[in-house]
Design an enzyme around this catalytic site. Structure first.
Site, mmCIF file in Angstrom:
data_model
loop_
_atom_site.group_PDB
_atom_site.id
_atom_site.type_symbol
_atom_site.label_atom_id
_atom_site.label_comp_id
_atom_site.label_asym_id
_atom_site.label_seq_id
_atom_site.Cartn_x
_atom_site.Cartn_y
_atom_site.Cartn_z
ATOM 1 N N THR A 139 0.599 -1.380 -0.017
ATOM 2 C CA THR A 139 0.080 -0.078 0.005
ATOM 3 C C THR A 139 0.864 1.383 0.114
ATOM 4 O O THR A 139 0.261 2.443 0.283
ATOM 5 C CB THR A 139 -0.986 0.035 1.088
ATOM 6 O OG1 THR A 139 -0.120 0.002 2.314
ATOM 7 C CG2 THR A 139 -1.768 -1.222 1.110
ATOM 8 N N TRP A 140 2.040 1.174 -0.398
ATOM 9 C CA TRP A 140 3.136 2.539 -0.515
ATOM 10 C C TRP A 140 2.443 3.216 -1.459
ATOM 11 O O TRP A 140 2.210 2.809 -2.667
ATOM 12 C CB TRP A 140 4.295 2.104 -0.951
ATOM 13 C CG TRP A 140 5.527 2.997 -0.650
ATOM 14 C CD1 TRP A 140 5.355 4.285 0.122
ATOM 15 C CD2 TRP A 140 6.732 2.915 -1.008
ATOM 16 N NE1 TRP A 140 6.282 4.907 -0.045
ATOM 17 C CE2 TRP A 140 7.146 4.248 -0.632
ATOM 18 C CE3 TRP A 140 7.637 2.090 -1.736
ATOM 19 C CZ2 TRP A 140 8.723 4.396 -0.858
ATOM 20 C CZ3 TRP A 140 8.809 2.330 -1.988
ATOM 21 C CH2 TRP A 140 9.446 3.523 -1.419
ATOM 22 N N ASP A 193 0.007 -5.178 3.509
ATOM 23 C CA ASP A 193 1.064 -4.347 4.149
ATOM 24 C C ASP A 193 0.953 -3.008 4.063
ATOM 25 O O ASP A 193 0.660 -2.420 3.146
ATOM 26 C CB ASP A 193 2.303 -4.898 3.604
ATOM 27 C CG ASP A 193 3.338 -4.284 4.038
ATOM 28 O OD1 ASP A 193 4.208 -4.447 5.305
ATOM 29 O OD2 ASP A 193 4.004 -3.238 3.432
ATOM 30 N N TYR A 205 3.699 5.482 5.324
ATOM 31 C CA TYR A 205 3.263 5.514 4.070
ATOM 32 C C TYR A 205 2.135 6.663 4.421
ATOM 33 O O TYR A 205 0.903 6.875 4.972
ATOM 34 C CB TYR A 205 2.448 4.540 3.859
ATOM 35 C CG TYR A 205 3.597 3.119 3.598
ATOM 36 C CD1 TYR A 205 4.806 3.590 3.537
ATOM 37 C CD2 TYR A 205 3.011 2.295 3.377
ATOM 38 C CE1 TYR A 205 5.589 2.423 3.153
ATOM 39 C CE2 TYR A 205 3.927 0.924 3.124
ATOM 40 C CZ TYR A 205 5.127 1.115 3.015
ATOM 41 O OH TYR A 205 5.994 0.003 2.843
ATOM 42 N N TYR A 244 9.332 -6.262 -1.198
ATOM 43 C CA TYR A 244 8.467 -5.447 -1.539
ATOM 44 C C TYR A 244 9.151 -4.992 -2.813
ATOM 45 O O TYR A 244 10.268 -5.247 -3.474
ATOM 46 C CB TYR A 244 8.594 -4.185 -0.622
ATOM 47 C CG TYR A 244 9.881 -3.504 -0.285
ATOM 48 C CD1 TYR A 244 10.420 -2.460 -1.189
ATOM 49 C CD2 TYR A 244 11.018 -3.881 0.777
ATOM 50 C CE1 TYR A 244 11.636 -1.780 -0.927
ATOM 51 C CE2 TYR A 244 11.938 -3.338 0.962
ATOM 52 C CZ TYR A 244 12.409 -2.264 0.220
ATOM 53 O OH TYR A 244 13.440 -1.616 0.512
ATOM 54 N N GLY A 259 9.063 -1.447 -13.326
ATOM 55 C CA GLY A 259 10.389 -1.640 -14.103
ATOM 56 C C GLY A 259 11.220 -0.536 -13.986
ATOM 57 O O GLY A 259 12.209 -0.665 -14.352
ATOM 58 N N SER A 260 10.837 0.467 -13.227
ATOM 59 C CA SER A 260 11.619 1.830 -13.211
ATOM 60 C C SER A 260 12.953 1.579 -12.334
ATOM 61 O O SER A 260 13.514 2.650 -12.503
ATOM 62 C CB SER A 260 10.638 2.982 -12.464
ATOM 63 O OG SER A 260 10.127 2.604 -11.157
#
Length: 299
Positions: A36-37, A65, A70, A208, A215-216
């Site tokens: 949930t970041w 999580d 956050y 995580y 992909g960054s």
């Protein structure tokens, strides 16, 4: 997105049911959970994000999580609202800031998280990363929270091998049930010594950013021709392949974030993918595991 049927949900949930990870205390969890970041930061997306989390639980991704960090608690507040009425079906994880992990602050931090999450207990509470508070003091605080019934168990996050060895040597340090770390196909540093150490101690990792933040985090990862070819062969997207790769061995819990129902469906479907030995060898060739110790990768 076309409406998903109850039958489709049950089929995905059933297919993923056998793909689990076991904590040292015997608790059985799904290999795929939900992160949930950055969730809860935009009010306009709140309803969709809550629907997405609830759908994820329906699909069997019952581990959620979050962390007090956050969105300065906004993520916890959204999760708390999302799981109202289904709390007992959720394995709830949150994390404490390092500077709040000492005797005088950890109990208050936990209580504040519980209030935002609208629950009376956490299933797992993690030290978010190591700070200046001695590990022995954090263990003491965690154990008191267990005794008080505020948390069921505790673990850590972003600790490397030396830290884990130090932790395990302390009184009750062996009560740690997991270590949440960055892990994806383009970041395999933990495979040199941390992952083997945790396997030896029957302690799964919690991965995580298993899709490298779309992909960054690794240039060329999802654009790689081998990744795309293997994904095509399995009729999935490259990001789904990354997720399937992360949970391939059964001793890692991946916690990808999804902000839409379509995305969480794709994540759940990735849990059904069975990569072949040839697939894994081809991926090893282009993104090899390390041959020497490297610093722990952290985001």
């Amino acid at each position: 997105m076309a409406k998903i049927s109850r039958e489709q949900i049950e089929n995905i949930k059933s297919a993923n049911a056998g793909r689990t990870v076991t904590l040292p205390d015997g608790t059985v969890l799904p290999r795929l959970g939900q992160g949930t970041w950055f969730i809860g930061d935009e009010p306009s997306k709140r309803q969709e994000e809550m629907k997405t989390l609830r759908l994820g639980v329906e699909l069997g991704m019952s581990l959620i999580d979050t962390a007090e960090m956050y969105g300065d608690g906004r993520s916890e507040s959204l999760v708390g609202e999302a799981i109202e009425g289904i709390r007992d079906r959720v394995f709830l994880v949150s994390k404490v800031y390092p500077h709040n992990a000492g005797r005088g602050r950890i109990a208050k931090s936990c209580e504040d998280s519980l209030k935002r999450l609208k629950t009376d207990r956490l299933d797992l509470y993690l030290l978010h990363w190591r700070g200046s508070v001695p590990l022995s003091e954090t263990i003491e605080g965690m154990e008191r929270l267990v005794e008080a019934g505020k948390i069921r168990r505790w673990g850590v996050s972003n600790l490397d091998t030396a830290d884990m060895k130090e932790l395990s040597a302390l009184a009750k340090g062996s009560h740690c049930v997991t270590n949440q770390v960055l892990y994806h196909l383009g970041s395999r540093g933990i495979e040199y010594d941390l992952l083997p150490w945790q396997r030896e101690h029957r302690m799964p990792i919690m991965a995580y950013c298993p899709m490298a933040q779309a992909g960054s985090l690794r240039k060329g990862l999802v654009e790689n021709e081998v990744v795309k070819d293997i994904a095509d062969r399995h009729h999935i997207k490259p990001l789904q392949l990354l997720l399937a790769w992360c949970i391939r061995n059964g001793d890692a819990i991946a916690i990808p974030k999804a902000s839409t129902e379509e995305h969480v469906l794709e994540n759940a479907a990735a849990g059904l993918v069975q990569l072949t030995e040839e697939d894994l060898q081809r991926l090893d060739a282009v993104f090899p595991k390390p041959s020497k110790k490297v610093p722990l990768d952290i985001v």
